[in-house]
Design a protein around this motif. Structure first.
Motif, short mmCIF file in Angstrom:
data_model
loop_
_atom_site.label_atom_id
_atom_site.label_comp_id
_atom_site.label_asym_id
_atom_site.label_seq_id
_atom_site.Cartn_x
_atom_site.Cartn_y
_atom_site.Cartn_z
N GLU A 26 0.82 -1.21 0.00
CA GLU A 26 0.00 0.00 0.00
C GLU A 26 0.86 1.26 0.00
O GLU A 26 1.84 1.37 0.73
CB GLU A 26 -0.91 0.00 1.23
CG GLU A 26 -1.93 1.11 1.22
CD GLU A 26 -2.94 1.00 2.33
OE1 GLU A 26 -3.86 1.80 2.35
OE2 GLU A 26 -2.78 0.11 3.19
N LEU A 28 1.87 4.68 1.13
CA LEU A 28 1.66 5.38 2.39
C LEU A 28 1.75 6.90 2.25
O LEU A 28 1.47 7.63 3.20
CB LEU A 28 2.68 4.89 3.43
CG LEU A 28 2.62 3.40 3.76
CD1 LEU A 28 3.72 3.03 4.74
CD2 LEU A 28 1.26 3.00 4.28
N PHE A 31 -1.20 9.28 3.42
CA PHE A 31 -1.58 9.28 4.83
C PHE A 31 -0.94 10.44 5.59
O PHE A 31 0.22 10.77 5.37
CB PHE A 31 -1.19 7.97 5.50
CG PHE A 31 -1.99 6.78 5.03
CD1 PHE A 31 -3.25 6.54 5.55
CD2 PHE A 31 -1.48 5.93 4.08
CE1 PHE A 31 -3.98 5.45 5.13
CE2 PHE A 31 -2.21 4.83 3.64
CZ PHE A 31 -3.47 4.60 4.17
N SER A 32 -1.68 11.01 6.52
CA SER A 32 -1.15 12.06 7.39
C SER A 32 -0.33 11.42 8.51
O SER A 32 -0.35 10.20 8.70
CB SER A 32 -2.30 12.87 8.01
OG SER A 32 -3.02 12.06 8.92
N GLU A 34 -0.97 11.65 11.65
CA GLU A 34 -1.93 11.04 12.58
C GLU A 34 -2.43 9.70 12.05
O GLU A 34 -2.57 8.75 12.82
CB GLU A 34 -3.12 11.99 12.82
CG GLU A 34 -2.77 13.25 13.57
CD GLU A 34 -2.11 14.33 12.71
OE1 GLU A 34 -2.16 14.25 11.45
OE2 GLU A 34 -1.52 15.26 13.29
N ASP A 35 -2.70 9.64 10.75
CA ASP A 35 -3.15 8.38 10.14
C ASP A 35 -2.08 7.30 10.26
O ASP A 35 -2.38 6.15 10.58
CB ASP A 35 -3.49 8.58 8.66
CG ASP A 35 -4.73 9.41 8.43
OD1 ASP A 35 -5.55 9.53 9.36
OD2 ASP A 35 -4.89 9.95 7.32
N LEU A 36 -0.83 7.69 10.01
CA LEU A 36 0.26 6.71 10.09
C LEU A 36 0.47 6.25 11.52
O LEU A 36 0.73 5.05 11.77
CB LEU A 36 1.54 7.31 9.51
CG LEU A 36 1.54 7.52 8.00
CD1 LEU A 36 2.76 8.32 7.57
CD2 LEU A 36 1.46 6.20 7.26
N THR A 37 0.33 7.16 12.49
CA THR A 37 0.46 6.79 13.90
C THR A 37 -0.64 5.81 14.29
O THR A 37 -0.38 4.79 14.94
CB THR A 37 0.41 8.04 14.79
OG1 THR A 37 1.48 8.92 14.42
CG2 THR A 37 0.53 7.69 16.26
N ALA A 38 -1.86 6.10 13.87
CA ALA A 38 -2.99 5.21 14.17
C ALA A 38 -2.79 3.86 13.49
O ALA A 38 -3.10 2.81 14.07
CB ALA A 38 -4.30 5.85 13.71
N ARG A 39 -2.26 3.87 12.29
CA ARG A 39 -2.00 2.62 11.55
C ARG A 39 -0.98 1.77 12.30
O ARG A 39 -1.15 0.55 12.45
CB ARG A 39 -1.51 2.96 10.14
CG ARG A 39 -1.19 1.78 9.28
CD ARG A 39 -0.58 2.27 7.97
NE ARG A 39 -0.14 1.20 7.13
CZ ARG A 39 -0.80 0.73 6.09
NH1 ARG A 39 -1.95 1.26 5.75
NH2 ARG A 39 -0.32 -0.26 5.37
N GLU A 41 -0.27 1.84 15.50
CA GLU A 41 -0.89 1.33 16.72
C GLU A 41 -1.80 0.14 16.43
O GLU A 41 -1.78 -0.86 17.15
CB GLU A 41 -1.67 2.44 17.42
CG GLU A 41 -0.78 3.51 18.03
CD GLU A 41 -1.54 4.73 18.52
OE1 GLU A 41 -2.78 4.79 18.36
OE2 GLU A 41 -0.88 5.63 19.07
#
Length: 72
Positions: A26, A28, A31-32, A34-39, A41
């Motif tokens: 995918e 990356l 992605f922001s 925040e999106d990458l951090t959430a991903r 996690e």
């Protein structure tokens, strides 16, 4: 045709099918932070869940091996 812009992936990753295989390839860039951090996690949580399932399977297998072992 070889695309020099796409990095070579180890055979194990390219052979992976389904959702896991899609995750490895995918893009990356969209992605922001925040999106990458959430991903990360979410992936770490899934890794832990998978490791727990693997541990349980190994335990079950060891128990079955001990039960059906006819040695000595």
């Amino acid at each position: 045709m070889i695309d020099d812009d796409i990095p070579a992936e180890p055979r194990a990753l390219t052979a992976t099918k389904g959702l896991a295989g899609t995750l490895f390839r995918e893009d990356l860039d969209p992605f922001s932070v925040e999106d990458l951090t959430a991903r990360i996690e979410a992936l770490e949580a899934e890794t832990m869940r998978t490791r727990n399932a693997l541990t349980a399977k190994k335990s079950q297998r060891s128990a079955a091996d001990a039960l059906f072992s006819f040695k000595g």
